[in-house]
Design a protein around this motif. Structure first.
Motif, PDB file in Angstrom:
ATOM      1  N   ASP A  85       0.842  -1.213   0.000  1.00 54.42           N
ATOM      2  CA  ASP A  85       0.000   0.000   0.000  1.00 54.42           C
ATOM      3  C   ASP A  85       0.872   1.256   0.000  1.00 54.42           C
ATOM      4  OD1 ASP A  85      -2.225  -1.588   0.124  1.00 54.42           O
ATOM      5  OD2 ASP A  85      -2.599  -1.269   2.269  1.00 54.42           O
ATOM      6  N   LEU A  86       1.912   1.229   0.844  1.00 56.19           N
ATOM      7  CA  LEU A  86       2.788   2.399   0.959  1.00 56.19           C
ATOM      8  C   LEU A  86       3.489   2.675  -0.376  1.00 56.19           C
ATOM      9  CD1 LEU A  86       4.141   4.536   2.773  1.00 56.19           C
ATOM     10  CD2 LEU A  86       5.788   2.783   3.501  1.00 56.19           C
ATOM     11  N   ILE A  87       4.012   1.626  -0.989  1.00 53.18           N
ATOM     12  CA  ILE A  87       4.748   1.818  -2.243  1.00 53.18           C
ATOM     13  C   ILE A  87       3.827   2.371  -3.329  1.00 53.18           C
ATOM     14  CG2 ILE A  87       5.957   0.601  -4.113  1.00 53.18           C
ATOM     15  CD1 ILE A  87       7.144  -1.290  -2.015  1.00 53.18           C
ATOM     16  N   VAL A  88       2.637   1.805  -3.427  1.00 49.45           N
ATOM     17  CA  VAL A  88       1.713   2.261  -4.485  1.00 49.45           C
ATOM     18  C   VAL A  88       1.305   3.727  -4.250  1.00 49.45           C
ATOM     19  CG1 VAL A  88      -0.629   1.920  -5.389  1.00 49.45           C
ATOM     20  CG2 VAL A  88       0.908  -0.032  -5.145  1.00 49.45           C
ATOM     21  N   SER A  89       1.228   4.129  -2.985  1.00 49.73           N
ATOM     22  CA  SER A  89       0.861   5.529  -2.699  1.00 49.73           C
ATOM     23  C   SER A  89       1.996   6.486  -3.071  1.00 49.73           C
ATOM     24  CB  SER A  89       0.500   5.687  -1.221  1.00 49.73           C
ATOM     25  OG  SER A  89       1.680   5.673  -0.434  1.00 49.73           O
ATOM     26  N   LEU A  90       3.184   5.942  -3.309  1.00 54.38           N
ATOM     27  CA  LEU A  90       4.345   6.791  -3.646  1.00 54.38           C
ATOM     28  C   LEU A  90       4.794   6.615  -5.102  1.00 54.38           C
ATOM     29  CD1 LEU A  90       6.404   5.992  -0.422  1.00 54.38           C
ATOM     30  CD2 LEU A  90       5.183   8.127  -0.909  1.00 54.38           C
ATOM     31  N   ALA A  91       4.089   5.770  -5.847  1.00 55.02           N
ATOM     32  CA  ALA A  91       4.499   5.480  -7.230  1.00 55.02           C
ATOM     33  C   ALA A  91       4.410   6.755  -8.083  1.00 55.02           C
ATOM     34  CB  ALA A  91       3.616   4.378  -7.806  1.00 55.02           C
TER      35      ALA A  91
END
Ligand SMILES: Cc1ncc(COP(=O)(O)O)c(C=O)c1O
Length: 450
Positions: A85-91
């Protein structure tokens, strides 16, 4: 007294490897009590948040107390879900909140899985002839046989060449030694247009993906592509139905002053491969991030992604990565990377003015480097037998600075370069110390080889 080493194989037969006993901030300490600035950020471009941040091992310990491993074919783990979730929010760009994440172990796993996904996507999307991966010369994407095959390190490739799958390489975006002997911007970005040519030569129906590093690391010592390059690459990929993979194993996580290296060009890739700074080296972990539209094809076909390693998405490593990423965000380390990177380039340009052996200084944020030349006017490299970048590494080490020596500036053969990537936490004073030692070490190398 340290026990002599008998059984452990190291990267070189001809040097002593002091034992590291402690690390803190930008420093590592050996068993003789010597302190070194970790100017290469591990080997290399790994140490994003610096050494010894206690929250990271604490979170990993807490997770390990619960469990670290479980039957992953039947269960999942919460840190993996939270990290995704964190990574996708920073993509970047259109990938933000519009992509999904596959977590694996090393940078090589990530680039390998990125091209696997590209291939599987096209097969599942009804275009099974698309399999070629086009890459660039003087690029490094990792070290298994498949990935080393589409990496572009001529000298390193030689011994394993018969084992590689044949794949096309185009020239790098390397203005200092332009393959076309042109100058930017009059060149019209021939290096990007070479992708169009390569796709036509292969036939677009056979090409699955193009992979490139936004800033070239170990293969070129910190060379960013010129403005407009990746915009043109994106357009060529779109026009030919070719997926664009951004290899952000080094350039991700604020290293170049933005979360992702590719953001400097305002372009959204289709797949990102990343590792290193994601856990800052506290634990091995890597990821691929791909657009929802790619995963959706596999999902619609109920076809699982045909990849995977036993230790993928390790719960302890995922717990550590979450802390590292949040630390990077809360300390705004990307901004520090921009500021300290600027300081580094200015400092290195002053060094260059005093040292004729430096032909070029380059970089983006805290991924920067320089190139040695015997003759600045002709850009003639030093003979490889002198091992100039290695001399620099040893001289800097004697003065307490770790650097990362690279070779192959000239067509992947001769040409000494040095890649620098200190922790993104480095202060202005610490950067001054780093630059002072570099200047000293360069002076000593010049004396040795003159
Ligand atoms: C751009 C790039 N891609 C992939 C890799 C491979 O990563 P690893 O060494 O973790 O397998 C590296 C390693 O240096 C790299 O620089």
């Amino acid at each position: 007294m340290t026990k002599p080493n008998v059984h452990a194989v190291h990267r070189d037969w001809d040097r002593d490897f002091p034992i590291i006993v402690r690390t803190e901030g930008i420093y590592v300490f050996d068993d003789h009590g010597r302190r070194y600035i970790d100017g290469s950020g591990g080997s290399s471009v790994v140490t994003s948040i610096g050494h010894g941040v206690e929250e990271v091992p604490r979170a990993m310990y807490e997770q390990a107390q619960k469990f670290s491993f479980y039957p992953a074919h039947a269960f999942t783990n919460q840190p993996f879900l939270d990290l995704s979730d964190l990574i996708v929010s920073l993509a970047p760009g259109e990938m933000r909140n519009n992509s999904r994440v596959w977590i694996t172990c090393t940078g090589t796993d990530a680039t390998d899985d990125a091209v696997r996904l590209a291939r599987q996507y096209w097969v599942e999307a009804g275009q099974p002839s698309k399999y070629q991966v086009i890459s660039r010369w003087q690029a490094f994407h990792g070290n298994n046989i498949a990935v080393a095959g589409f990496s572009g390190l001529a000298a390193r490739r030689r011994i394993f060449q018969p084992m590689y799958v044949d794949s096309p390489h185009i020239p790098p975006a390397f203005c200092y030694r332009c393959y076309f002997e042109k100058s930017y911007p009059e060149c019209g970005l021939l290096c990007a247009r070479a992708l169009d040519t390569a796709i036509r030569q292969q036939g677009p129906e056979n090409v699955a993906a193009f992979i490139a590093e936004p800033v070239v690391g170990a293969a070129l010592g910190g060379v960013p592509a010129p403005d407009g390059y990746f915009q043109m690459i994106r357009e060529i990929c779109d026009r030919n139905d070719v997926l664009f993979i951004s290899d952000e194993v080094m350039t991700g996580w604020g290293r170049t002053g933005k979360m992702w290296g590719i953001e400097h060009w305002g372009v959204t890739p289709d797949i990102i491969a990343t590792a290193k700074g994601m856990t800052a080296g506290y634990t091995p972990l890597s990821a691929i991030i791909a657009r929802d539209s790619i995963w959706a094809v596999l999902e619609e076909n109920r076809s699982p992604f045909k990849a995977g390693h036993t230790l993928n998405a390790n719960a302890v490593s995922c717990a550590g990565a979450i802390v590292v990423i949040n630390y990077m965000l809360s300390h705004d380390l990307a901004a520090n990377s921009t500021a300290r990177g600027q300081q580094a380039l200015e400092g290195l340009r002053k060094t260059m003015a005093a040292h004729p052996s430096i032909g070029d200084v380059r970089g983006r944020g805290l991924m920067f480097g320089f190139e040695f030349v015997r003759d600045r006017a002709t850009k003639e490299p030093y003979p490889p037998t002198l091992k100039v970048s290695s001399l620099l590494e040893k001289a800097a080490l004697r003065h307490g600075l770790v650097t990362y020596p690279c070779t192959g500036a000239v067509d992947g053969g001769p040409g000494d370069m040095v890649l620098m990537a200190p922790p993104l936490t480095i202060t202005a004073q610490e950067m001054d110390d780093l630059l002072t030692i570099l200047d000293l070490a360069i002076g000593e190398v010049e004396e040795t080889v003159s």
